[in-house]
Design a protein around this motif. Structure first.
Motif, PDB file in Angstrom:
ATOM      1  N   PRO A 133       0.840  -1.116  -0.014  1.00 41.15           N
ATOM      2  CA  PRO A 133       0.152   0.062  -0.315  1.00 41.15           C
ATOM      3  C   PRO A 133       0.979   1.448   0.019  1.00 41.15           C
ATOM      4  O   PRO A 133       0.572   2.336  -0.574  1.00 41.15           O
ATOM      5  N   TYR A 134       2.094   1.149   0.554  1.00 44.39           N
ATOM      6  CA  TYR A 134       2.813   2.108   0.444  1.00 44.39           C
ATOM      7  C   TYR A 134       4.291   1.769  -0.163  1.00 44.39           C
ATOM      8  O   TYR A 134       4.800   0.837   0.338  1.00 44.39           O
ATOM      9  N   ARG A 135       4.683   2.441  -1.073  1.00 42.08           N
ATOM     10  CA  ARG A 135       5.568   2.116  -2.186  1.00 42.08           C
ATOM     11  C   ARG A 135       6.291   3.120  -2.803  1.00 42.08           C
ATOM     12  O   ARG A 135       5.911   4.152  -2.849  1.00 42.08           O
ATOM     13  N   VAL A 136       7.589   2.818  -3.281  1.00 40.62           N
ATOM     14  CA  VAL A 136       8.351   3.592  -4.124  1.00 40.62           C
ATOM     15  C   VAL A 136       7.636   3.630  -5.475  1.00 40.62           C
ATOM     16  O   VAL A 136       6.940   2.858  -6.043  1.00 40.62           O
ATOM     17  N   SER A 137       8.014   4.739  -6.249  1.00 41.47           N
ATOM     18  CA  SER A 137       7.726   4.745  -7.725  1.00 41.47           C
ATOM     19  C   SER A 137       8.781   4.282  -8.480  1.00 41.47           C
ATOM     20  O   SER A 137      10.134   4.713  -8.314  1.00 41.47           O
ATOM     21  N   LEU A 138       8.795   3.717  -9.467  1.00 40.87           N
ATOM     22  CA  LEU A 138       9.895   3.298 -10.501  1.00 40.87           C
ATOM     23  C   LEU A 138      10.362   4.499 -11.278  1.00 40.87           C
ATOM     24  O   LEU A 138       9.488   5.310 -11.789  1.00 40.87           O
ATOM     25  N   SER A 139      11.518   4.823 -11.043  1.00 41.36           N
ATOM     26  CA  SER A 139      11.968   5.962 -11.243  1.00 41.36           C
ATOM     27  C   SER A 139      13.197   5.553 -12.589  1.00 41.36           C
ATOM     28  O   SER A 139      13.747   4.386 -12.716  1.00 41.36           O
ATOM     29  N   TRP A 140      13.735   6.644 -13.311  1.00 44.09           N
ATOM     30  CA  TRP A 140      14.726   6.263 -14.513  1.00 44.09           C
ATOM     31  C   TRP A 140      16.000   6.190 -14.184  1.00 44.09           C
ATOM     32  O   TRP A 140      16.589   5.421 -14.648  1.00 44.09           O
ATOM     33  N   TRP A 141      16.098   6.396 -12.919  1.00 40.21           N
ATOM     34  CA  TRP A 141      17.503   6.141 -12.466  1.00 40.21           C
ATOM     35  C   TRP A 141      17.871   4.420 -12.290  1.00 40.21           C
ATOM     36  O   TRP A 141      19.046   4.179 -12.237  1.00 40.21           O
ATOM     37  N   MET A 142      16.741   3.971 -11.837  1.00 38.58           N
ATOM     38  CA  MET A 142      16.857   2.519 -11.731  1.00 38.58           C
ATOM     39  C   MET A 142      17.164   1.890 -12.944  1.00 38.58           C
ATOM     40  O   MET A 142      18.082   1.063 -12.972  1.00 38.58           O
ATOM     41  N   PHE A 143      16.751   2.255 -13.904  1.00 38.15           N
ATOM     42  CA  PHE A 143      16.777   1.454 -15.186  1.00 38.15           C
ATOM     43  C   PHE A 143      18.328   2.048 -15.698  1.00 38.15           C
ATOM     44  O   PHE A 143      19.064   1.359 -16.263  1.00 38.15           O
ATOM     45  N   GLY A 144      18.236   3.429 -15.395  1.00 40.11           N
ATOM     46  CA  GLY A 144      19.604   3.948 -16.095  1.00 40.11           C
ATOM     47  C   GLY A 144      20.905   3.570 -15.544  1.00 40.11           C
ATOM     48  O   GLY A 144      21.937   3.062 -15.842  1.00 40.11           O
ATOM     49  N   GLY A 145      20.810   3.258 -14.078  1.00 40.56           N
ATOM     50  CA  GLY A 145      21.834   2.680 -13.167  1.00 40.56           C
ATOM     51  C   GLY A 145      22.063   1.358 -13.520  1.00 40.56           C
ATOM     52  O   GLY A 145      23.280   0.760 -13.943  1.00 40.56           O
ATOM     53  N   ALA A 146      20.992   0.525 -13.865  1.00 42.58           N
ATOM     54  CA  ALA A 146      21.104  -0.949 -14.136  1.00 42.58           C
ATOM     55  C   ALA A 146      21.868  -1.175 -15.526  1.00 42.58           C
ATOM     56  O   ALA A 146      22.949  -2.065 -15.775  1.00 42.58           O
ATOM     57  N   ALA A 147      21.414  -0.081 -16.322  1.00 42.43           N
ATOM     58  CA  ALA A 147      21.985  -0.276 -17.718  1.00 42.43           C
ATOM     59  C   ALA A 147      23.452   0.047 -17.938  1.00 42.43           C
ATOM     60  O   ALA A 147      24.389  -0.500 -18.293  1.00 42.43           O
ATOM     61  N   LEU A 148      23.698   1.351 -17.067  1.00 39.41           N
ATOM     62  CA  LEU A 148      25.149   1.812 -16.865  1.00 39.41           C
ATOM     63  C   LEU A 148      26.100   0.502 -16.581  1.00 39.41           C
ATOM     64  O   LEU A 148      27.049   0.333 -16.918  1.00 39.41           O
ATOM     65  N   GLY A 149      25.538  -0.240 -15.534  1.00 38.70           N
ATOM     66  CA  GLY A 149      26.296  -1.004 -14.646  1.00 38.70           C
ATOM     67  C   GLY A 149      26.458  -2.310 -15.466  1.00 38.70           C
ATOM     68  O   GLY A 149      27.656  -2.738 -15.686  1.00 38.70           O
TER      69      GLY A 149
END
Length: 799
Positions: free
Chosen positions: A755-771
């Motif tokens: 019920p209380y959660r984070v929002s998926l953000s661009w940095w999650m995908f950008g950080g994973a892609a960069l990694g």
């Protein structure tokens, strides 16, 4: 011929050590993951299977329909009446066992320890297959003062299992110690049992309780029934409904007249075999280890990912390495070897390598099993490996893996044209789309797990750092016998004598819930808290309207309540102060709202904040003491608290908890999954990278002369490295394009559970892609740099 194949295979493995190690290491990790997950899934589906009469054992459950047309409630619990009434009046029910769990105090000399106690019916051992080391299972639970203990309890309490006839002093909370005679000692319950007991006592409802039809509406324990062999479950369920309707009719009418409509109740039988993995009727409230089949699906998927990636490595490296074996294949064909023989040879080599990886995987499983148990909350043992079905599963895994990694390469290698390979005119045909596709698939799976790891980490950090709405620091919570309001005052005074203690307050024990009417007729369910005037200030819970309880208003203990914002919203009040809450079932019990408490997380953050009401009603009792300790004075405070507790509760075990540590334990499941996904992502990226490293080495070796010519013509080291790395990085980028949208959809679906959660953000995908790109670049560049700095004279030397 077979000996020749084996010698050739061993010679190839030893001559090409780097590729042998990569393939064996990758396959062994993949196989070890598969074995561990087979262990896990086998344990999950084996729960309660050891009971001899399992096909005929069911748990009584029910569906309760909302009278207002709301969502139905699936209820796994029952009360005192369902078992004996249904057994007596429903043909096909052979026996019943009620199971009720509670915490009791047990004496050992002058020491007191809290144990979980299960109160059960005397048919317990005739329905369930729990063997006794000593005692008669048919009579062990007949006497009201009988007790059956497990061998662990016997050893701890008496130092021996030869304890029949000995006496244990025990008591439930708020009662006096009584002697119980040991009538049986049970073997330790299997770890894959939903019923895990240490101490068994006879359940003894009074005759009045078993005759009171109002108890049809009381649900607080688990009731199991044993059906006659051949009994029709549907017929038994239908007859249960008829018995309930006939027995409860008068009580139901009286109850609905006093409390309002209850809605329809439909009784069902849940097979015990389905109980452990049920998401509708959970195995709890005295039952243990309730699970969810989704865990098995996720772990199986992860293991399949890792094993698939390891197989892809083998296929890619074997095909890429085939150029160096082209002349061997050509000579075998020239001297008469046919394609079937070559396929047999390369399949044999594949199975030889798979055998080495399989043996290495067995060693890995033994080494990491303790860590896996910790992560999965299991107690799996290596002895599980000797289970016939499990061994069969492992052998099947071995055969499938050997076949998968060897079949396609053997077809490719055996199809080489001998004339072309012997005249050095052979090259791999086409654009190697399959090989490139497999690399893309590898890194797609790795990227998915990395993004999943980041998502879970972010949600876990959010749960553990979110403001709770109150201050839980330096706060000690004591549970004790329930005491009236009058006894809290001297207890508070005694605790406050220490300079290490800042303040003290009290609250009811456990989670109370009840119902009342608002706005005349609207009925509401809510959390019901009994506190004193210091509770909210001590926890630093703020009020948004009105005032707190106060001794300056004597009527607060009889006529005033506080409610939280969620209560106000559900009641539909625009102006909550002065509104009335009517506990209509208690004559004259009507309260006025004097304050509105700001919503705070009185449960875990994984649960939505619901309606909550506070009373200072002195007739209610307190079972928890909250003690605020001054920072840096924990030792002195705890020493003083222990002394006061022993003085006021001499027959109760002293136990305390720091509230912030208790809150942290609410997220143990998320913590476990965070670690599991992290380890999975690390393994996946590791196996993918060793495969990518092998391919980059082969690519560099294949282009040795090209690199030499480029250097002679003036190409820089960085330029050569870029050329060698570009093709692989393109494949990695394609895998990210595929993985990111899939990960976004999967991440959003998973977050919907909170019920209380984070929002998926661009940095999650950008950080994973960069990694992923950086890791792949480092992997590819490692050997590319070596090739680029090599002496071009040696590269261009004619072999």
């Amino acid at each position: 011929m077979i000996n020749n194949y084996i010698k050739t295979a061993l010679r190839n493995l030893l001559r090409n050590k780097i590729y042998s190690v990569i393939n064996i290491l990758g396959l062994s990790i993949g196989l070890a993951c598969g074995m561990l997950i087979i262990l896990y899934v086998k344990d999950e589906v084996s729960y309660d299977r050891f009971h001899d009469q399992l096909p005929n054992i069911y748990r009584i459950s029910s569906i309760q329909y909302d009278p207002n047309g709301g969502q139905e409630n699936y209820n796994p619990y029952s009360g005192y009446l369902q078992g004996p009434r249904f057994a007596a009046q429903v043909p096909g029910i052979k026996a019943f066992v009620r199971v009720q769990s509670d915490m009791w105090d047990v004496k050992k000399g002058v020491d007191i320890k809290v144990w979980e106690v299960h109160q059960v019916d005397s048919a317990f051992f005739s329905v369930f297959s729990f063997p006794l080391l000593s005692g008669n299972p048919a009579t062990a639970l007949l006497a009201p003062d009988a007790v059956v203990i497990s061998e662990e309890v016997a050893q701890e309490q008496f130092g021996s299992t030869d304890v029949l006839g000995k006496v244990m002093m025990m008591k439930a909370r708020d009662e006096a110690f009584k002697p119980f005679t040991i009538t049986g000692v049970a073997k330790k319950t299997p770890q894959n049992s939903s019923v895990k007991f240490k101490i068994l006592l006879p359940i003894r409802p009074s005759a009045q309780e078993e005759a009171n039809n109002d108890n049809w509406f009381s649900f607080f324990l688990n009731t199991f029934v044993l059906l006659e062999p051949g009994a029709d479950q549907a017929v038994v369920e239908r007859r249960m409904g008829e018995v309930y309707t006939a027995n409860s009719a008068d009580a139901l009418a009286s109850h609905e007249k006093q409390y309002g409509a209850l809605g329809k109740t439909v009784y069902q039988l849940q097979p015990m075999a389905d109980m452990h993995l049920s998401t509708r009727y959970r195995a709890d409230n005295g039952l243990k280890d309730a699970s969810n089949p989704v865990y098995s699906y996720i772990l199986s998927g992860i293991a399949l990912f890792i094993l698939l990636i390891a197989c892809i490595n083998f296929v890619n490296l074997t095909i890429a390495r085939s150029l160096k074996r082209a002349k061997e294949i050509g000579i075998r064909k020239v001297v008469g070897g046919d394609r079937q023989q070559l396929i047999a040879q390369f399949m044999g080599e594949s199975f030889l390598l798979s055998t080495a990886a399989f043996l290495a995987a067995l060693v890995l499983v033994q080494l990491v099993l303790p860590v896996f148990n910790e992560l999965s909350n299991k107690a799996l043992a290596i002895s599980y490996l000797f289970d016939l079905r499990l061994v069969s599963g492992y052998l099947l895994l071995y055969v499938l893996t050997g076949f998968l990694v060897g079949f396609y390469p053997s077809l490719v290698l055996s199809g080489y044209n001998p004339v072309k390979v012997l005249y050095n005119r052979f090259t791999l045909s086409g654009k190697n789309y399959l090989q490139k596709g497999l690399v893309v698939l590898q890194f797609t799976l790795a990227s998915l797990l990395i993004i999943g790891t980041i998502t879970i980490y972010s949600q876990f950090r959010y749960l553990t750092t979110r403001q709770l709405g109150y201050d839980d620091s330096d706060l000690v919570v004591l549970k004790h016998n329930r005491i009236p309001y009058e006894r809290t005052m001297p207890l508070e005074a005694a605790l406050m004598q220490s300079k290490a203690i800042a303040d003290v307050t009290f609250k009811n024990q456990g989670d109370w819930g009840t119902t009342a009417r608002v706005n005349g007729e609207k009925q509401m369910n809510f959390k019901y808290e009994t506190v004193n005037e210091k509770y909210l200030p001590l926890l630093k819970v703020s009020l948004v309207k009105g005032r707190n309880f106060s001794k300056a208003f004597p009527s607060d203990s009889t006529r005033a309540v506080l409610v939280n914002e969620a209560f106000v919203k559900e009641a539909g009040w625009k102006e909550p102060l002065g509104q009335q809450v009517n506990f209509w079932y208690n004559e004259g019990e009507v309260y006025t709202v004097v304050g509105v408490v700001k919503d705070y997380h009185f449960n875990a953050v994984t649960q939505k904040i619901g309606a909550q009401l506070f009373t200072m009603k002195h007739r209610n009792q307190y079972g928890k003491t909250f003690i605020k300790i001054k920072p840096g004075m924990e030792t002195a405070a705890l020493h003083h608290i222990a002394g006061v507790f022993k003085k006021y509760f001499p027959l109760s075990p002293y136990e305390y908890k720091f509230l912030n540590e208790e809150n942290r334990r609410n997220y143990e499941a998320e913590e476990k999954w965070k670690q599991i996904i992290l380890f999975s992502a690390v393994l996946t990226i590791f196996i993918s990278c060793i495969g990518l490293f092998g391919l980059s080495v082969l690519s560099a070796e294949k282009r040795t002369k090209e690199i030499g010519i480029r250097k002679v013509l003036g190409a820089s080291v960085s330029g050569v490295v870029t050329i060698l790395s570009a093709d692989f990085l393109k494949l990695v980028l394609i895998s990210l394009v595929v993985a990111i949208p899939v990960a976004w959809m999967a991440g959003n679906k998973w977050l919907e559970n909170y019920p209380y959660r984070v929002s998926l953000s661009w940095w999650m995908f950008g950080g994973a892609a960069l990694g992923v790109v950086v890791i792949a670049l480092i992997t590819v560049s490692f050997y590319a740099v070596r090739a680029a700095v090599a002496d071009p004279v040696k590269s261009l030397r004619i072999d």
